[in-house]
Design a protein around this motif. Structure first.
Motif, short mmCIF file in Angstrom:
data_model
loop_
_atom_site.label_atom_id
_atom_site.label_comp_id
_atom_site.label_asym_id
_atom_site.label_seq_id
_atom_site.Cartn_x
_atom_site.Cartn_y
_atom_site.Cartn_z
N LEU A 86 0.82 -1.21 0.00
CA LEU A 86 0.00 0.00 0.00
C LEU A 86 0.86 1.26 0.00
O LEU A 86 0.63 2.19 -0.78
CB LEU A 86 -0.94 -0.01 1.21
N PHE A 87 1.90 1.30 0.85
CA PHE A 87 2.81 2.45 0.89
C PHE A 87 3.52 2.63 -0.45
O PHE A 87 3.71 3.75 -0.93
CB PHE A 87 3.84 2.31 2.00
N LEU A 89 2.42 1.68 -3.42
CA LEU A 89 1.45 2.17 -4.40
C LEU A 89 1.16 3.65 -4.22
O LEU A 89 1.18 4.42 -5.19
CB LEU A 89 0.15 1.37 -4.30
N ILE A 90 0.92 4.08 -2.99
CA ILE A 90 0.61 5.49 -2.73
C ILE A 90 1.79 6.38 -3.11
O ILE A 90 1.63 7.39 -3.81
CB ILE A 90 0.20 5.70 -1.26
N SER A 91 2.99 5.99 -2.68
CA SER A 91 4.17 6.81 -3.01
C SER A 91 4.44 6.79 -4.52
O SER A 91 4.92 7.78 -5.08
CB SER A 91 5.39 6.35 -2.22
N LEU A 93 2.16 6.67 -6.91
CA LEU A 93 1.22 7.60 -7.54
C LEU A 93 1.64 9.05 -7.33
O LEU A 93 1.64 9.85 -8.28
CB LEU A 93 -0.19 7.37 -7.01
N VAL A 94 2.06 9.39 -6.10
CA VAL A 94 2.51 10.76 -5.83
C VAL A 94 3.76 11.07 -6.65
O VAL A 94 3.86 12.14 -7.27
CB VAL A 94 2.76 10.96 -4.32
N HIS A 112 9.72 6.43 -2.33
CA HIS A 112 9.08 5.33 -3.04
C HIS A 112 10.09 4.22 -3.34
O HIS A 112 9.80 3.03 -3.17
CB HIS A 112 8.44 5.82 -4.34
#
Length: 140
Positions: A86-87, A89-91, A93-94, A112
């Motif tokens: 999850l971390f 994926l989120i990083s 995208l950012v 990331h």
């Protein structure tokens, strides 16, 4: 194709995807993400990797209650794998949105990369623990 056969196929696809995402990650680390082509290759491989992860989770849990089922996993490695996925994926995208805007490597991209390497290490451990599953079934 049975569910076990689909899981085995998905598992092998994840092994290959992990290898390619690791290789492209190392390429980006070595070159400081200077090449647009390598970043795009990494994004494409990462997208396919993520899609394969979703398929893997679907084969295990269906479409409902992923978070609850992942929280109830006995293996702490599997729980941490979900957290780092999850971390990552989120990083990703950012970092991708920043990169699209500036075409430069950002501090979020650096984070990331580090989180992604931990995720890949956990994924390799997750796979090694289940290595017997990847062996082909013996004929009786």
């Amino acid at each position: 194709m049975s569910r076990v056969e689909k899981l085995r196929l998905c598992g092998w696809m994840l092994v290959f995807a992990t290898t390619f995402i690791l290789a492209s990650s190392l390429q980006l680390e070595v070159t400081d993400s200077r090449s647009i082509v390598w970043v795009l290759i990494h994004v494409i491989i990462g997208s396919l990797f993520f899609a394969n992860i979703v398929w893997h989770l679907y084969l295990h849990f269906g479409w409902k209650s992923w978070i609850q089922r992942l929280r109830k996993q006995k293996s702490p490695v599997t729980r941490w794998l979900a957290v780092f996925a999850l971390f990552t994926l989120i990083s990703a995208l950012v970092a991708l949105f920043h990169w699209i805007d500036t075409y430069t490597h950002s501090p979020v991209g650096a984070i990331h990369g580090k989180v992604g390497f931990v995720f890949i290490a956990l994924a390799i451990g997750h796979t090694v623990k289940r290595i017997k599953f990847f062996k082909f079934a013996r004929k009786s």
